[in-house]
Design an enzyme around this catalytic site. Sequence first.
Site, PDB file in Angstrom:
ATOM      1  N   GLU A 255       0.834  -1.212   0.000  1.00 47.35           N
ATOM      2  CA  GLU A 255       0.000   0.000   0.000  1.00 47.35           C
ATOM      3  C   GLU A 255       0.862   1.252   0.000  1.00 47.35           C
ATOM      4  O   GLU A 255       0.502   2.269  -0.557  1.00 47.35           O
ATOM      5  CB  GLU A 255      -0.891   0.083   1.233  1.00 47.35           C
ATOM      6  CG  GLU A 255      -1.632  -1.147   1.623  1.00 47.35           C
ATOM      7  CD  GLU A 255      -0.850  -1.942   2.644  1.00 47.35           C
ATOM      8  OE1 GLU A 255       0.392  -1.785   2.686  1.00 47.35           O
ATOM      9  OE2 GLU A 255      -1.463  -2.721   3.384  1.00 47.35           O
ATOM     10  N   ASP A 297      18.438  24.776 -28.520  1.00 50.62           N
ATOM     11  CA  ASP A 297      18.659  25.872 -29.441  1.00 50.62           C
ATOM     12  C   ASP A 297      19.881  26.648 -28.971  1.00 50.62           C
ATOM     13  O   ASP A 297      20.508  26.310 -27.969  1.00 50.62           O
ATOM     14  CB  ASP A 297      17.423  26.747 -29.619  1.00 50.62           C
ATOM     15  CG  ASP A 297      16.960  27.354 -28.310  1.00 50.62           C
ATOM     16  OD1 ASP A 297      17.715  27.257 -27.338  1.00 50.62           O
ATOM     17  OD2 ASP A 297      15.856  27.914 -28.281  1.00 50.62           O
ATOM     18  N   ASN A 651       9.519  -8.645   0.477  1.00 46.35           N
ATOM     19  CA  ASN A 651       8.316  -9.411   0.168  1.00 46.35           C
ATOM     20  C   ASN A 651       8.635 -10.848  -0.200  1.00 46.35           C
ATOM     21  O   ASN A 651       7.919 -11.764   0.174  1.00 46.35           O
ATOM     22  CB  ASN A 651       7.567  -8.753  -0.992  1.00 46.35           C
ATOM     23  CG  ASN A 651       6.544  -7.762  -0.478  1.00 46.35           C
ATOM     24  OD1 ASN A 651       6.441  -7.542   0.723  1.00 46.35           O
ATOM     25  ND2 ASN A 651       5.798  -7.182  -1.381  1.00 46.35           N
TER      26      ASN A 651
HETATM   27  P1  ADP Z   1      17.698  30.936 -32.765  1.00 48.54           P
HETATM   28  O1  ADP Z   1      17.709  29.470 -32.978  1.00 48.54           O
HETATM   29  O2  ADP Z   1      19.094  31.482 -32.787  1.00 48.54           O
HETATM   30  O3  ADP Z   1      16.921  31.361 -31.564  1.00 48.54           O
HETATM   31  P2  ADP Z   1      15.562  32.228 -34.249  1.00 48.54           P
HETATM   32  O4  ADP Z   1      14.596  31.207 -34.687  1.00 48.54           O
HETATM   33  O5  ADP Z   1      15.212  33.099 -33.096  1.00 48.54           O
HETATM   34  O6  ADP Z   1      17.001  31.539 -34.045  1.00 48.54           O
HETATM   35  O7  ADP Z   1      15.892  33.189 -35.458  1.00 48.54           O
HETATM   36  C1  ADP Z   1      16.188  32.674 -36.705  1.00 48.54           C
HETATM   37  C2  ADP Z   1      16.615  33.770 -37.607  1.00 48.54           C
HETATM   38  O8  ADP Z   1      15.564  34.687 -37.771  1.00 48.54           O
HETATM   39  C3  ADP Z   1      17.787  34.568 -37.070  1.00 48.54           C
HETATM   40  O9  ADP Z   1      18.998  34.048 -37.517  1.00 48.54           O
HETATM   41  C4  ADP Z   1      17.540  35.925 -37.675  1.00 48.54           C
HETATM   42  O10 ADP Z   1      18.124  35.967 -38.959  1.00 48.54           O
HETATM   43  C5  ADP Z   1      16.053  36.013 -37.803  1.00 48.54           C
HETATM   44  N1  ADP Z   1      15.462  36.752 -36.694  1.00 48.54           N
HETATM   45  C6  ADP Z   1      15.419  36.393 -35.400  1.00 48.54           C
HETATM   46  N2  ADP Z   1      14.772  37.296 -34.656  1.00 48.54           N
HETATM   47  C7  ADP Z   1      14.380  38.272 -35.493  1.00 48.54           C
HETATM   48  C8  ADP Z   1      13.651  39.489 -35.349  1.00 48.54           C
HETATM   49  N3  ADP Z   1      13.190  39.901 -34.170  1.00 48.54           N
HETATM   50  N4  ADP Z   1      13.444  40.227 -36.465  1.00 48.54           N
HETATM   51  C9  ADP Z   1      13.886  39.821 -37.655  1.00 48.54           C
HETATM   52  N5  ADP Z   1      14.557  38.704 -37.849  1.00 48.54           N
HETATM   53  C10 ADP Z   1      14.827  37.921 -36.811  1.00 48.54           C
END
Ligand code: ADP
Length: 857
Positions: A255, A297, A651
């Site tokens: 239990e 990431d 047990n």
């Molecule tokens: P990470 O894996 O580094 O977090 P993100 O998915 O945030 O990447 O971003 C991918 C890409 O998108 C970046 O390399 C950049 O080129 C573009 N990016 C990220 N944030 C912005 C933003 N606020 N405005 C415009 N482009 C962006």
Amino acid sequence: MRTAEGLTSRQAAELLQRTGPNLLPAEKPVPQWRKLWGEMTHFFALMLWCAAVLAYVADMPQLAVAIVVVVIVNGVFAHIQQERAQHAAARLRGLLPADVVVRRDGRVRTVHASELVAGDVVLLAAGDRVPADAVLATASACAVDESMLTGESELVPKKAGDAAWGGTFLVNGEGEAVVTATGARTRLAGIAALTSQAAPPPTPLSLELRRIVRVIAGVALAIAALFFMTSLLVGFQWRDAFLFAIGVAVALVPEGLLPTVTLSLAMGAQRMASRKALVRNLEAVETLGSTTFICTDKTGTLTQNRMNAVEVLTTAGRVQVAGEGYQPEAAVQGEGTGRAAEAALAALAASQGGAEFRDGQWRVQGDPMEAAIDALARRLTGRTAERQTPLRRIAFDPARRRETAVVGTDAYCKGAPEAVFPLCRDVPALLRDEVQGMASRGLRVIAVARRRLDADDPPAAAGRWQSCPAELIERRMDLLGLIGLHDPPRPDVADVIRTARRAGLKLAMITGDHPETAAAIAREIGLIGTPEVVLEGAGLPEDEQMLGALLDRDGVVVSRVSPEQKLRVARALQSRGHVVAMTGDGVNDGPALREADIGVAMGLTGTDVAREAADLVLLDDHFATIVAAIEQGRATYSNIHRFLTYHLTDNVAELTPFVIWALSGGQFPLALGVLQILALDIGTDLLPALALGAEPPGKHVLARPPERRHLMDRQLMIRVFCVLGPVEAAVEMAAFSAVLFGGGWIRGEAPEAGLLMAASGAAFTAVVLGQLANAYACRSATAAPWRLGWGTNRLLAWAVLAELAVLAACLYIPQAAALLGHAPPPPAGVLLAALAIPAVLAADWAYKAIRGRMRAA
Ligand code: ADP
Ligand code: MG
């Protein structure tokens, strides 16, 4: 439409006083006595109560009292554990971030969701949880997930004037909303009150535990039935037989197992929280322990997310900028500063966030990258740019990888070069070719473009930016330049990566960034493997098996991934048997986070949507925290494993006498009585079991490869049912038989009562001493007990001393011995029983050695 100015802090504070915090009303707590009552009236407990009554009626008051004591001790014990687990879980929920951006005193500020009041103006962006019932004052391309209210998973588009309900998620667009109702007055509160009665669906772990308990209970009941039948056959009174059978069954039913496991998980969760890792369900503690693959990431997790724009490239030349943090002062050198400044201002115009001077320091407001762009613009122009509210914004999303805003008579766009170049009329070769070069120096490269909107632009002419399709805005742009941003790795991340490797974890960087940038950072922190494998999201093979084979190595970098590709990565790795932890922060990361065994969201950055889908929230966004959580998960898992092993071995030793007695048709006397078993369960076993739960996490949990997928794995079964259990039972039966035969018992005859009691005392002693050794054997699943150091678990040493004292009392206090139905064994019996200690330790050592050898081979 009215432009909402929001409340003043004074008004908000007064309203908060009056209407109370914006919290869902707590469920009415179940009173303590009701819960305790529940622990003593569940199925097994009821069985015991019946047994106690029958025992009393059958004129066996000692047995009746003993059974009642067992029910109460077990019930109180279970209750305390449940309470502690629930408190821990509640505390964890309180730690979940719940920040809301509001406009108060005419300023944009961040407050805790609970501080919201009606009339507050809330700024909502894609990925936010709507913090209270509100009416949208402005709305740009808003779409809301209302499934938690309606059950409909389809997104609901919203425009200004529409209601947004608290608890729903803004999945798309942005807007400002005026709060209309908070806390208990929200729609969600009404629904929550309805549904709180319904129990949450059982989780896989609790299902498995229930299965374990059921199997053990089934075995116990079967043996009890066998025992009952045999008793009748050999001519017992049916009532006595029935009583004993019930006693046997209930003594063997575990239990206490469920609450003990729950408590261990809760303790593990609490220790994780103290290291900034917040699990959203207790299950995750166990899954974390068996994680084999971490997909992380880059930005913010491996790097500091303290962006610094260090370079601007335009057709006029290259400008280098060296500055600290986000402050405007910096050393600027290079050609074409004017054009560089133009590009920086354009990028800023396309941004939502920026940098602001607050409390004597320049701080990020929103996205650190945009704060860096803001700082860059100040550094290049030498002044603070005036920022206008855009007429229209097409917000950043990781699939588009760019962001566009219409400000005044211009459209500005910034984003990943591949995402911006196709919108441009002309891309000078100089810029196109330099993307690679800048990226390979580890810089994040952002392209900036602009378009002067002329009168022949249909939407401009009509002044209808809100409804204008994105394609009409994002076209025929002029490329202004490239901005290179530096984001230094976290200082300790290289060490943590080494630790993770030593722990047998495979790592992959899954990033939205450029392949060269990603590879450069991965190289710098030692994440990338050899040979270097850098994949691009768009180039991943369609076939899941091929994808799995491609990814199933240590140190892969996958760049330019979309959320869908993340999901495919998680699935492909799982299909190869991996337990995958996957980080995510975006609105669209939900499916990947849910699909991964451990979805990891960020507590500081990232969206509410991602946090909602995650199992683990990193309060500091730090990669090291994932590894720390895995370490703690492994430690917790070992703890559960330890006391499961300990408990089940016991047990086996308790069951063996009954099995032999029943199989011999009652010819071979019963070595242990029901009262002795009850004494073992609650008298001598409880303390060492508790002490085992307090075993500190081994120094080596991260120094060995991940293993074990289930609590009751083959490992544990073999150890309990083929090694520890049989050895302990063998010594027990040997001690018992030796005293019997030594006392002149002849098979087929009923042994003389005094002799049987002495023999039973020897068996009892053997089990207690065997369990004592077992407790030490269970401290580690791989190392021999003498390698662990005796001082590291003082509690266990005390528990063992207490156990010995209880044993002595049970044997040598005449009343206690008489109650249990045994007597002090003769010296030879004690000696034989004491053999249980070396026997159990030796068997355990041999088993561990063989297994270690087999694993090394
Ligand atoms: P990470 O894996 O580094 O977090 P993100 O998915 O945030 O990447 O971003 C991918 C890409 O998108 C970046 O390399 C950049 O080129 C573009 N990016 C990220 N944030 C912005 C933003 N606020 N405005 C415009 N482009 C962006
Ligand atoms: Mg990001």
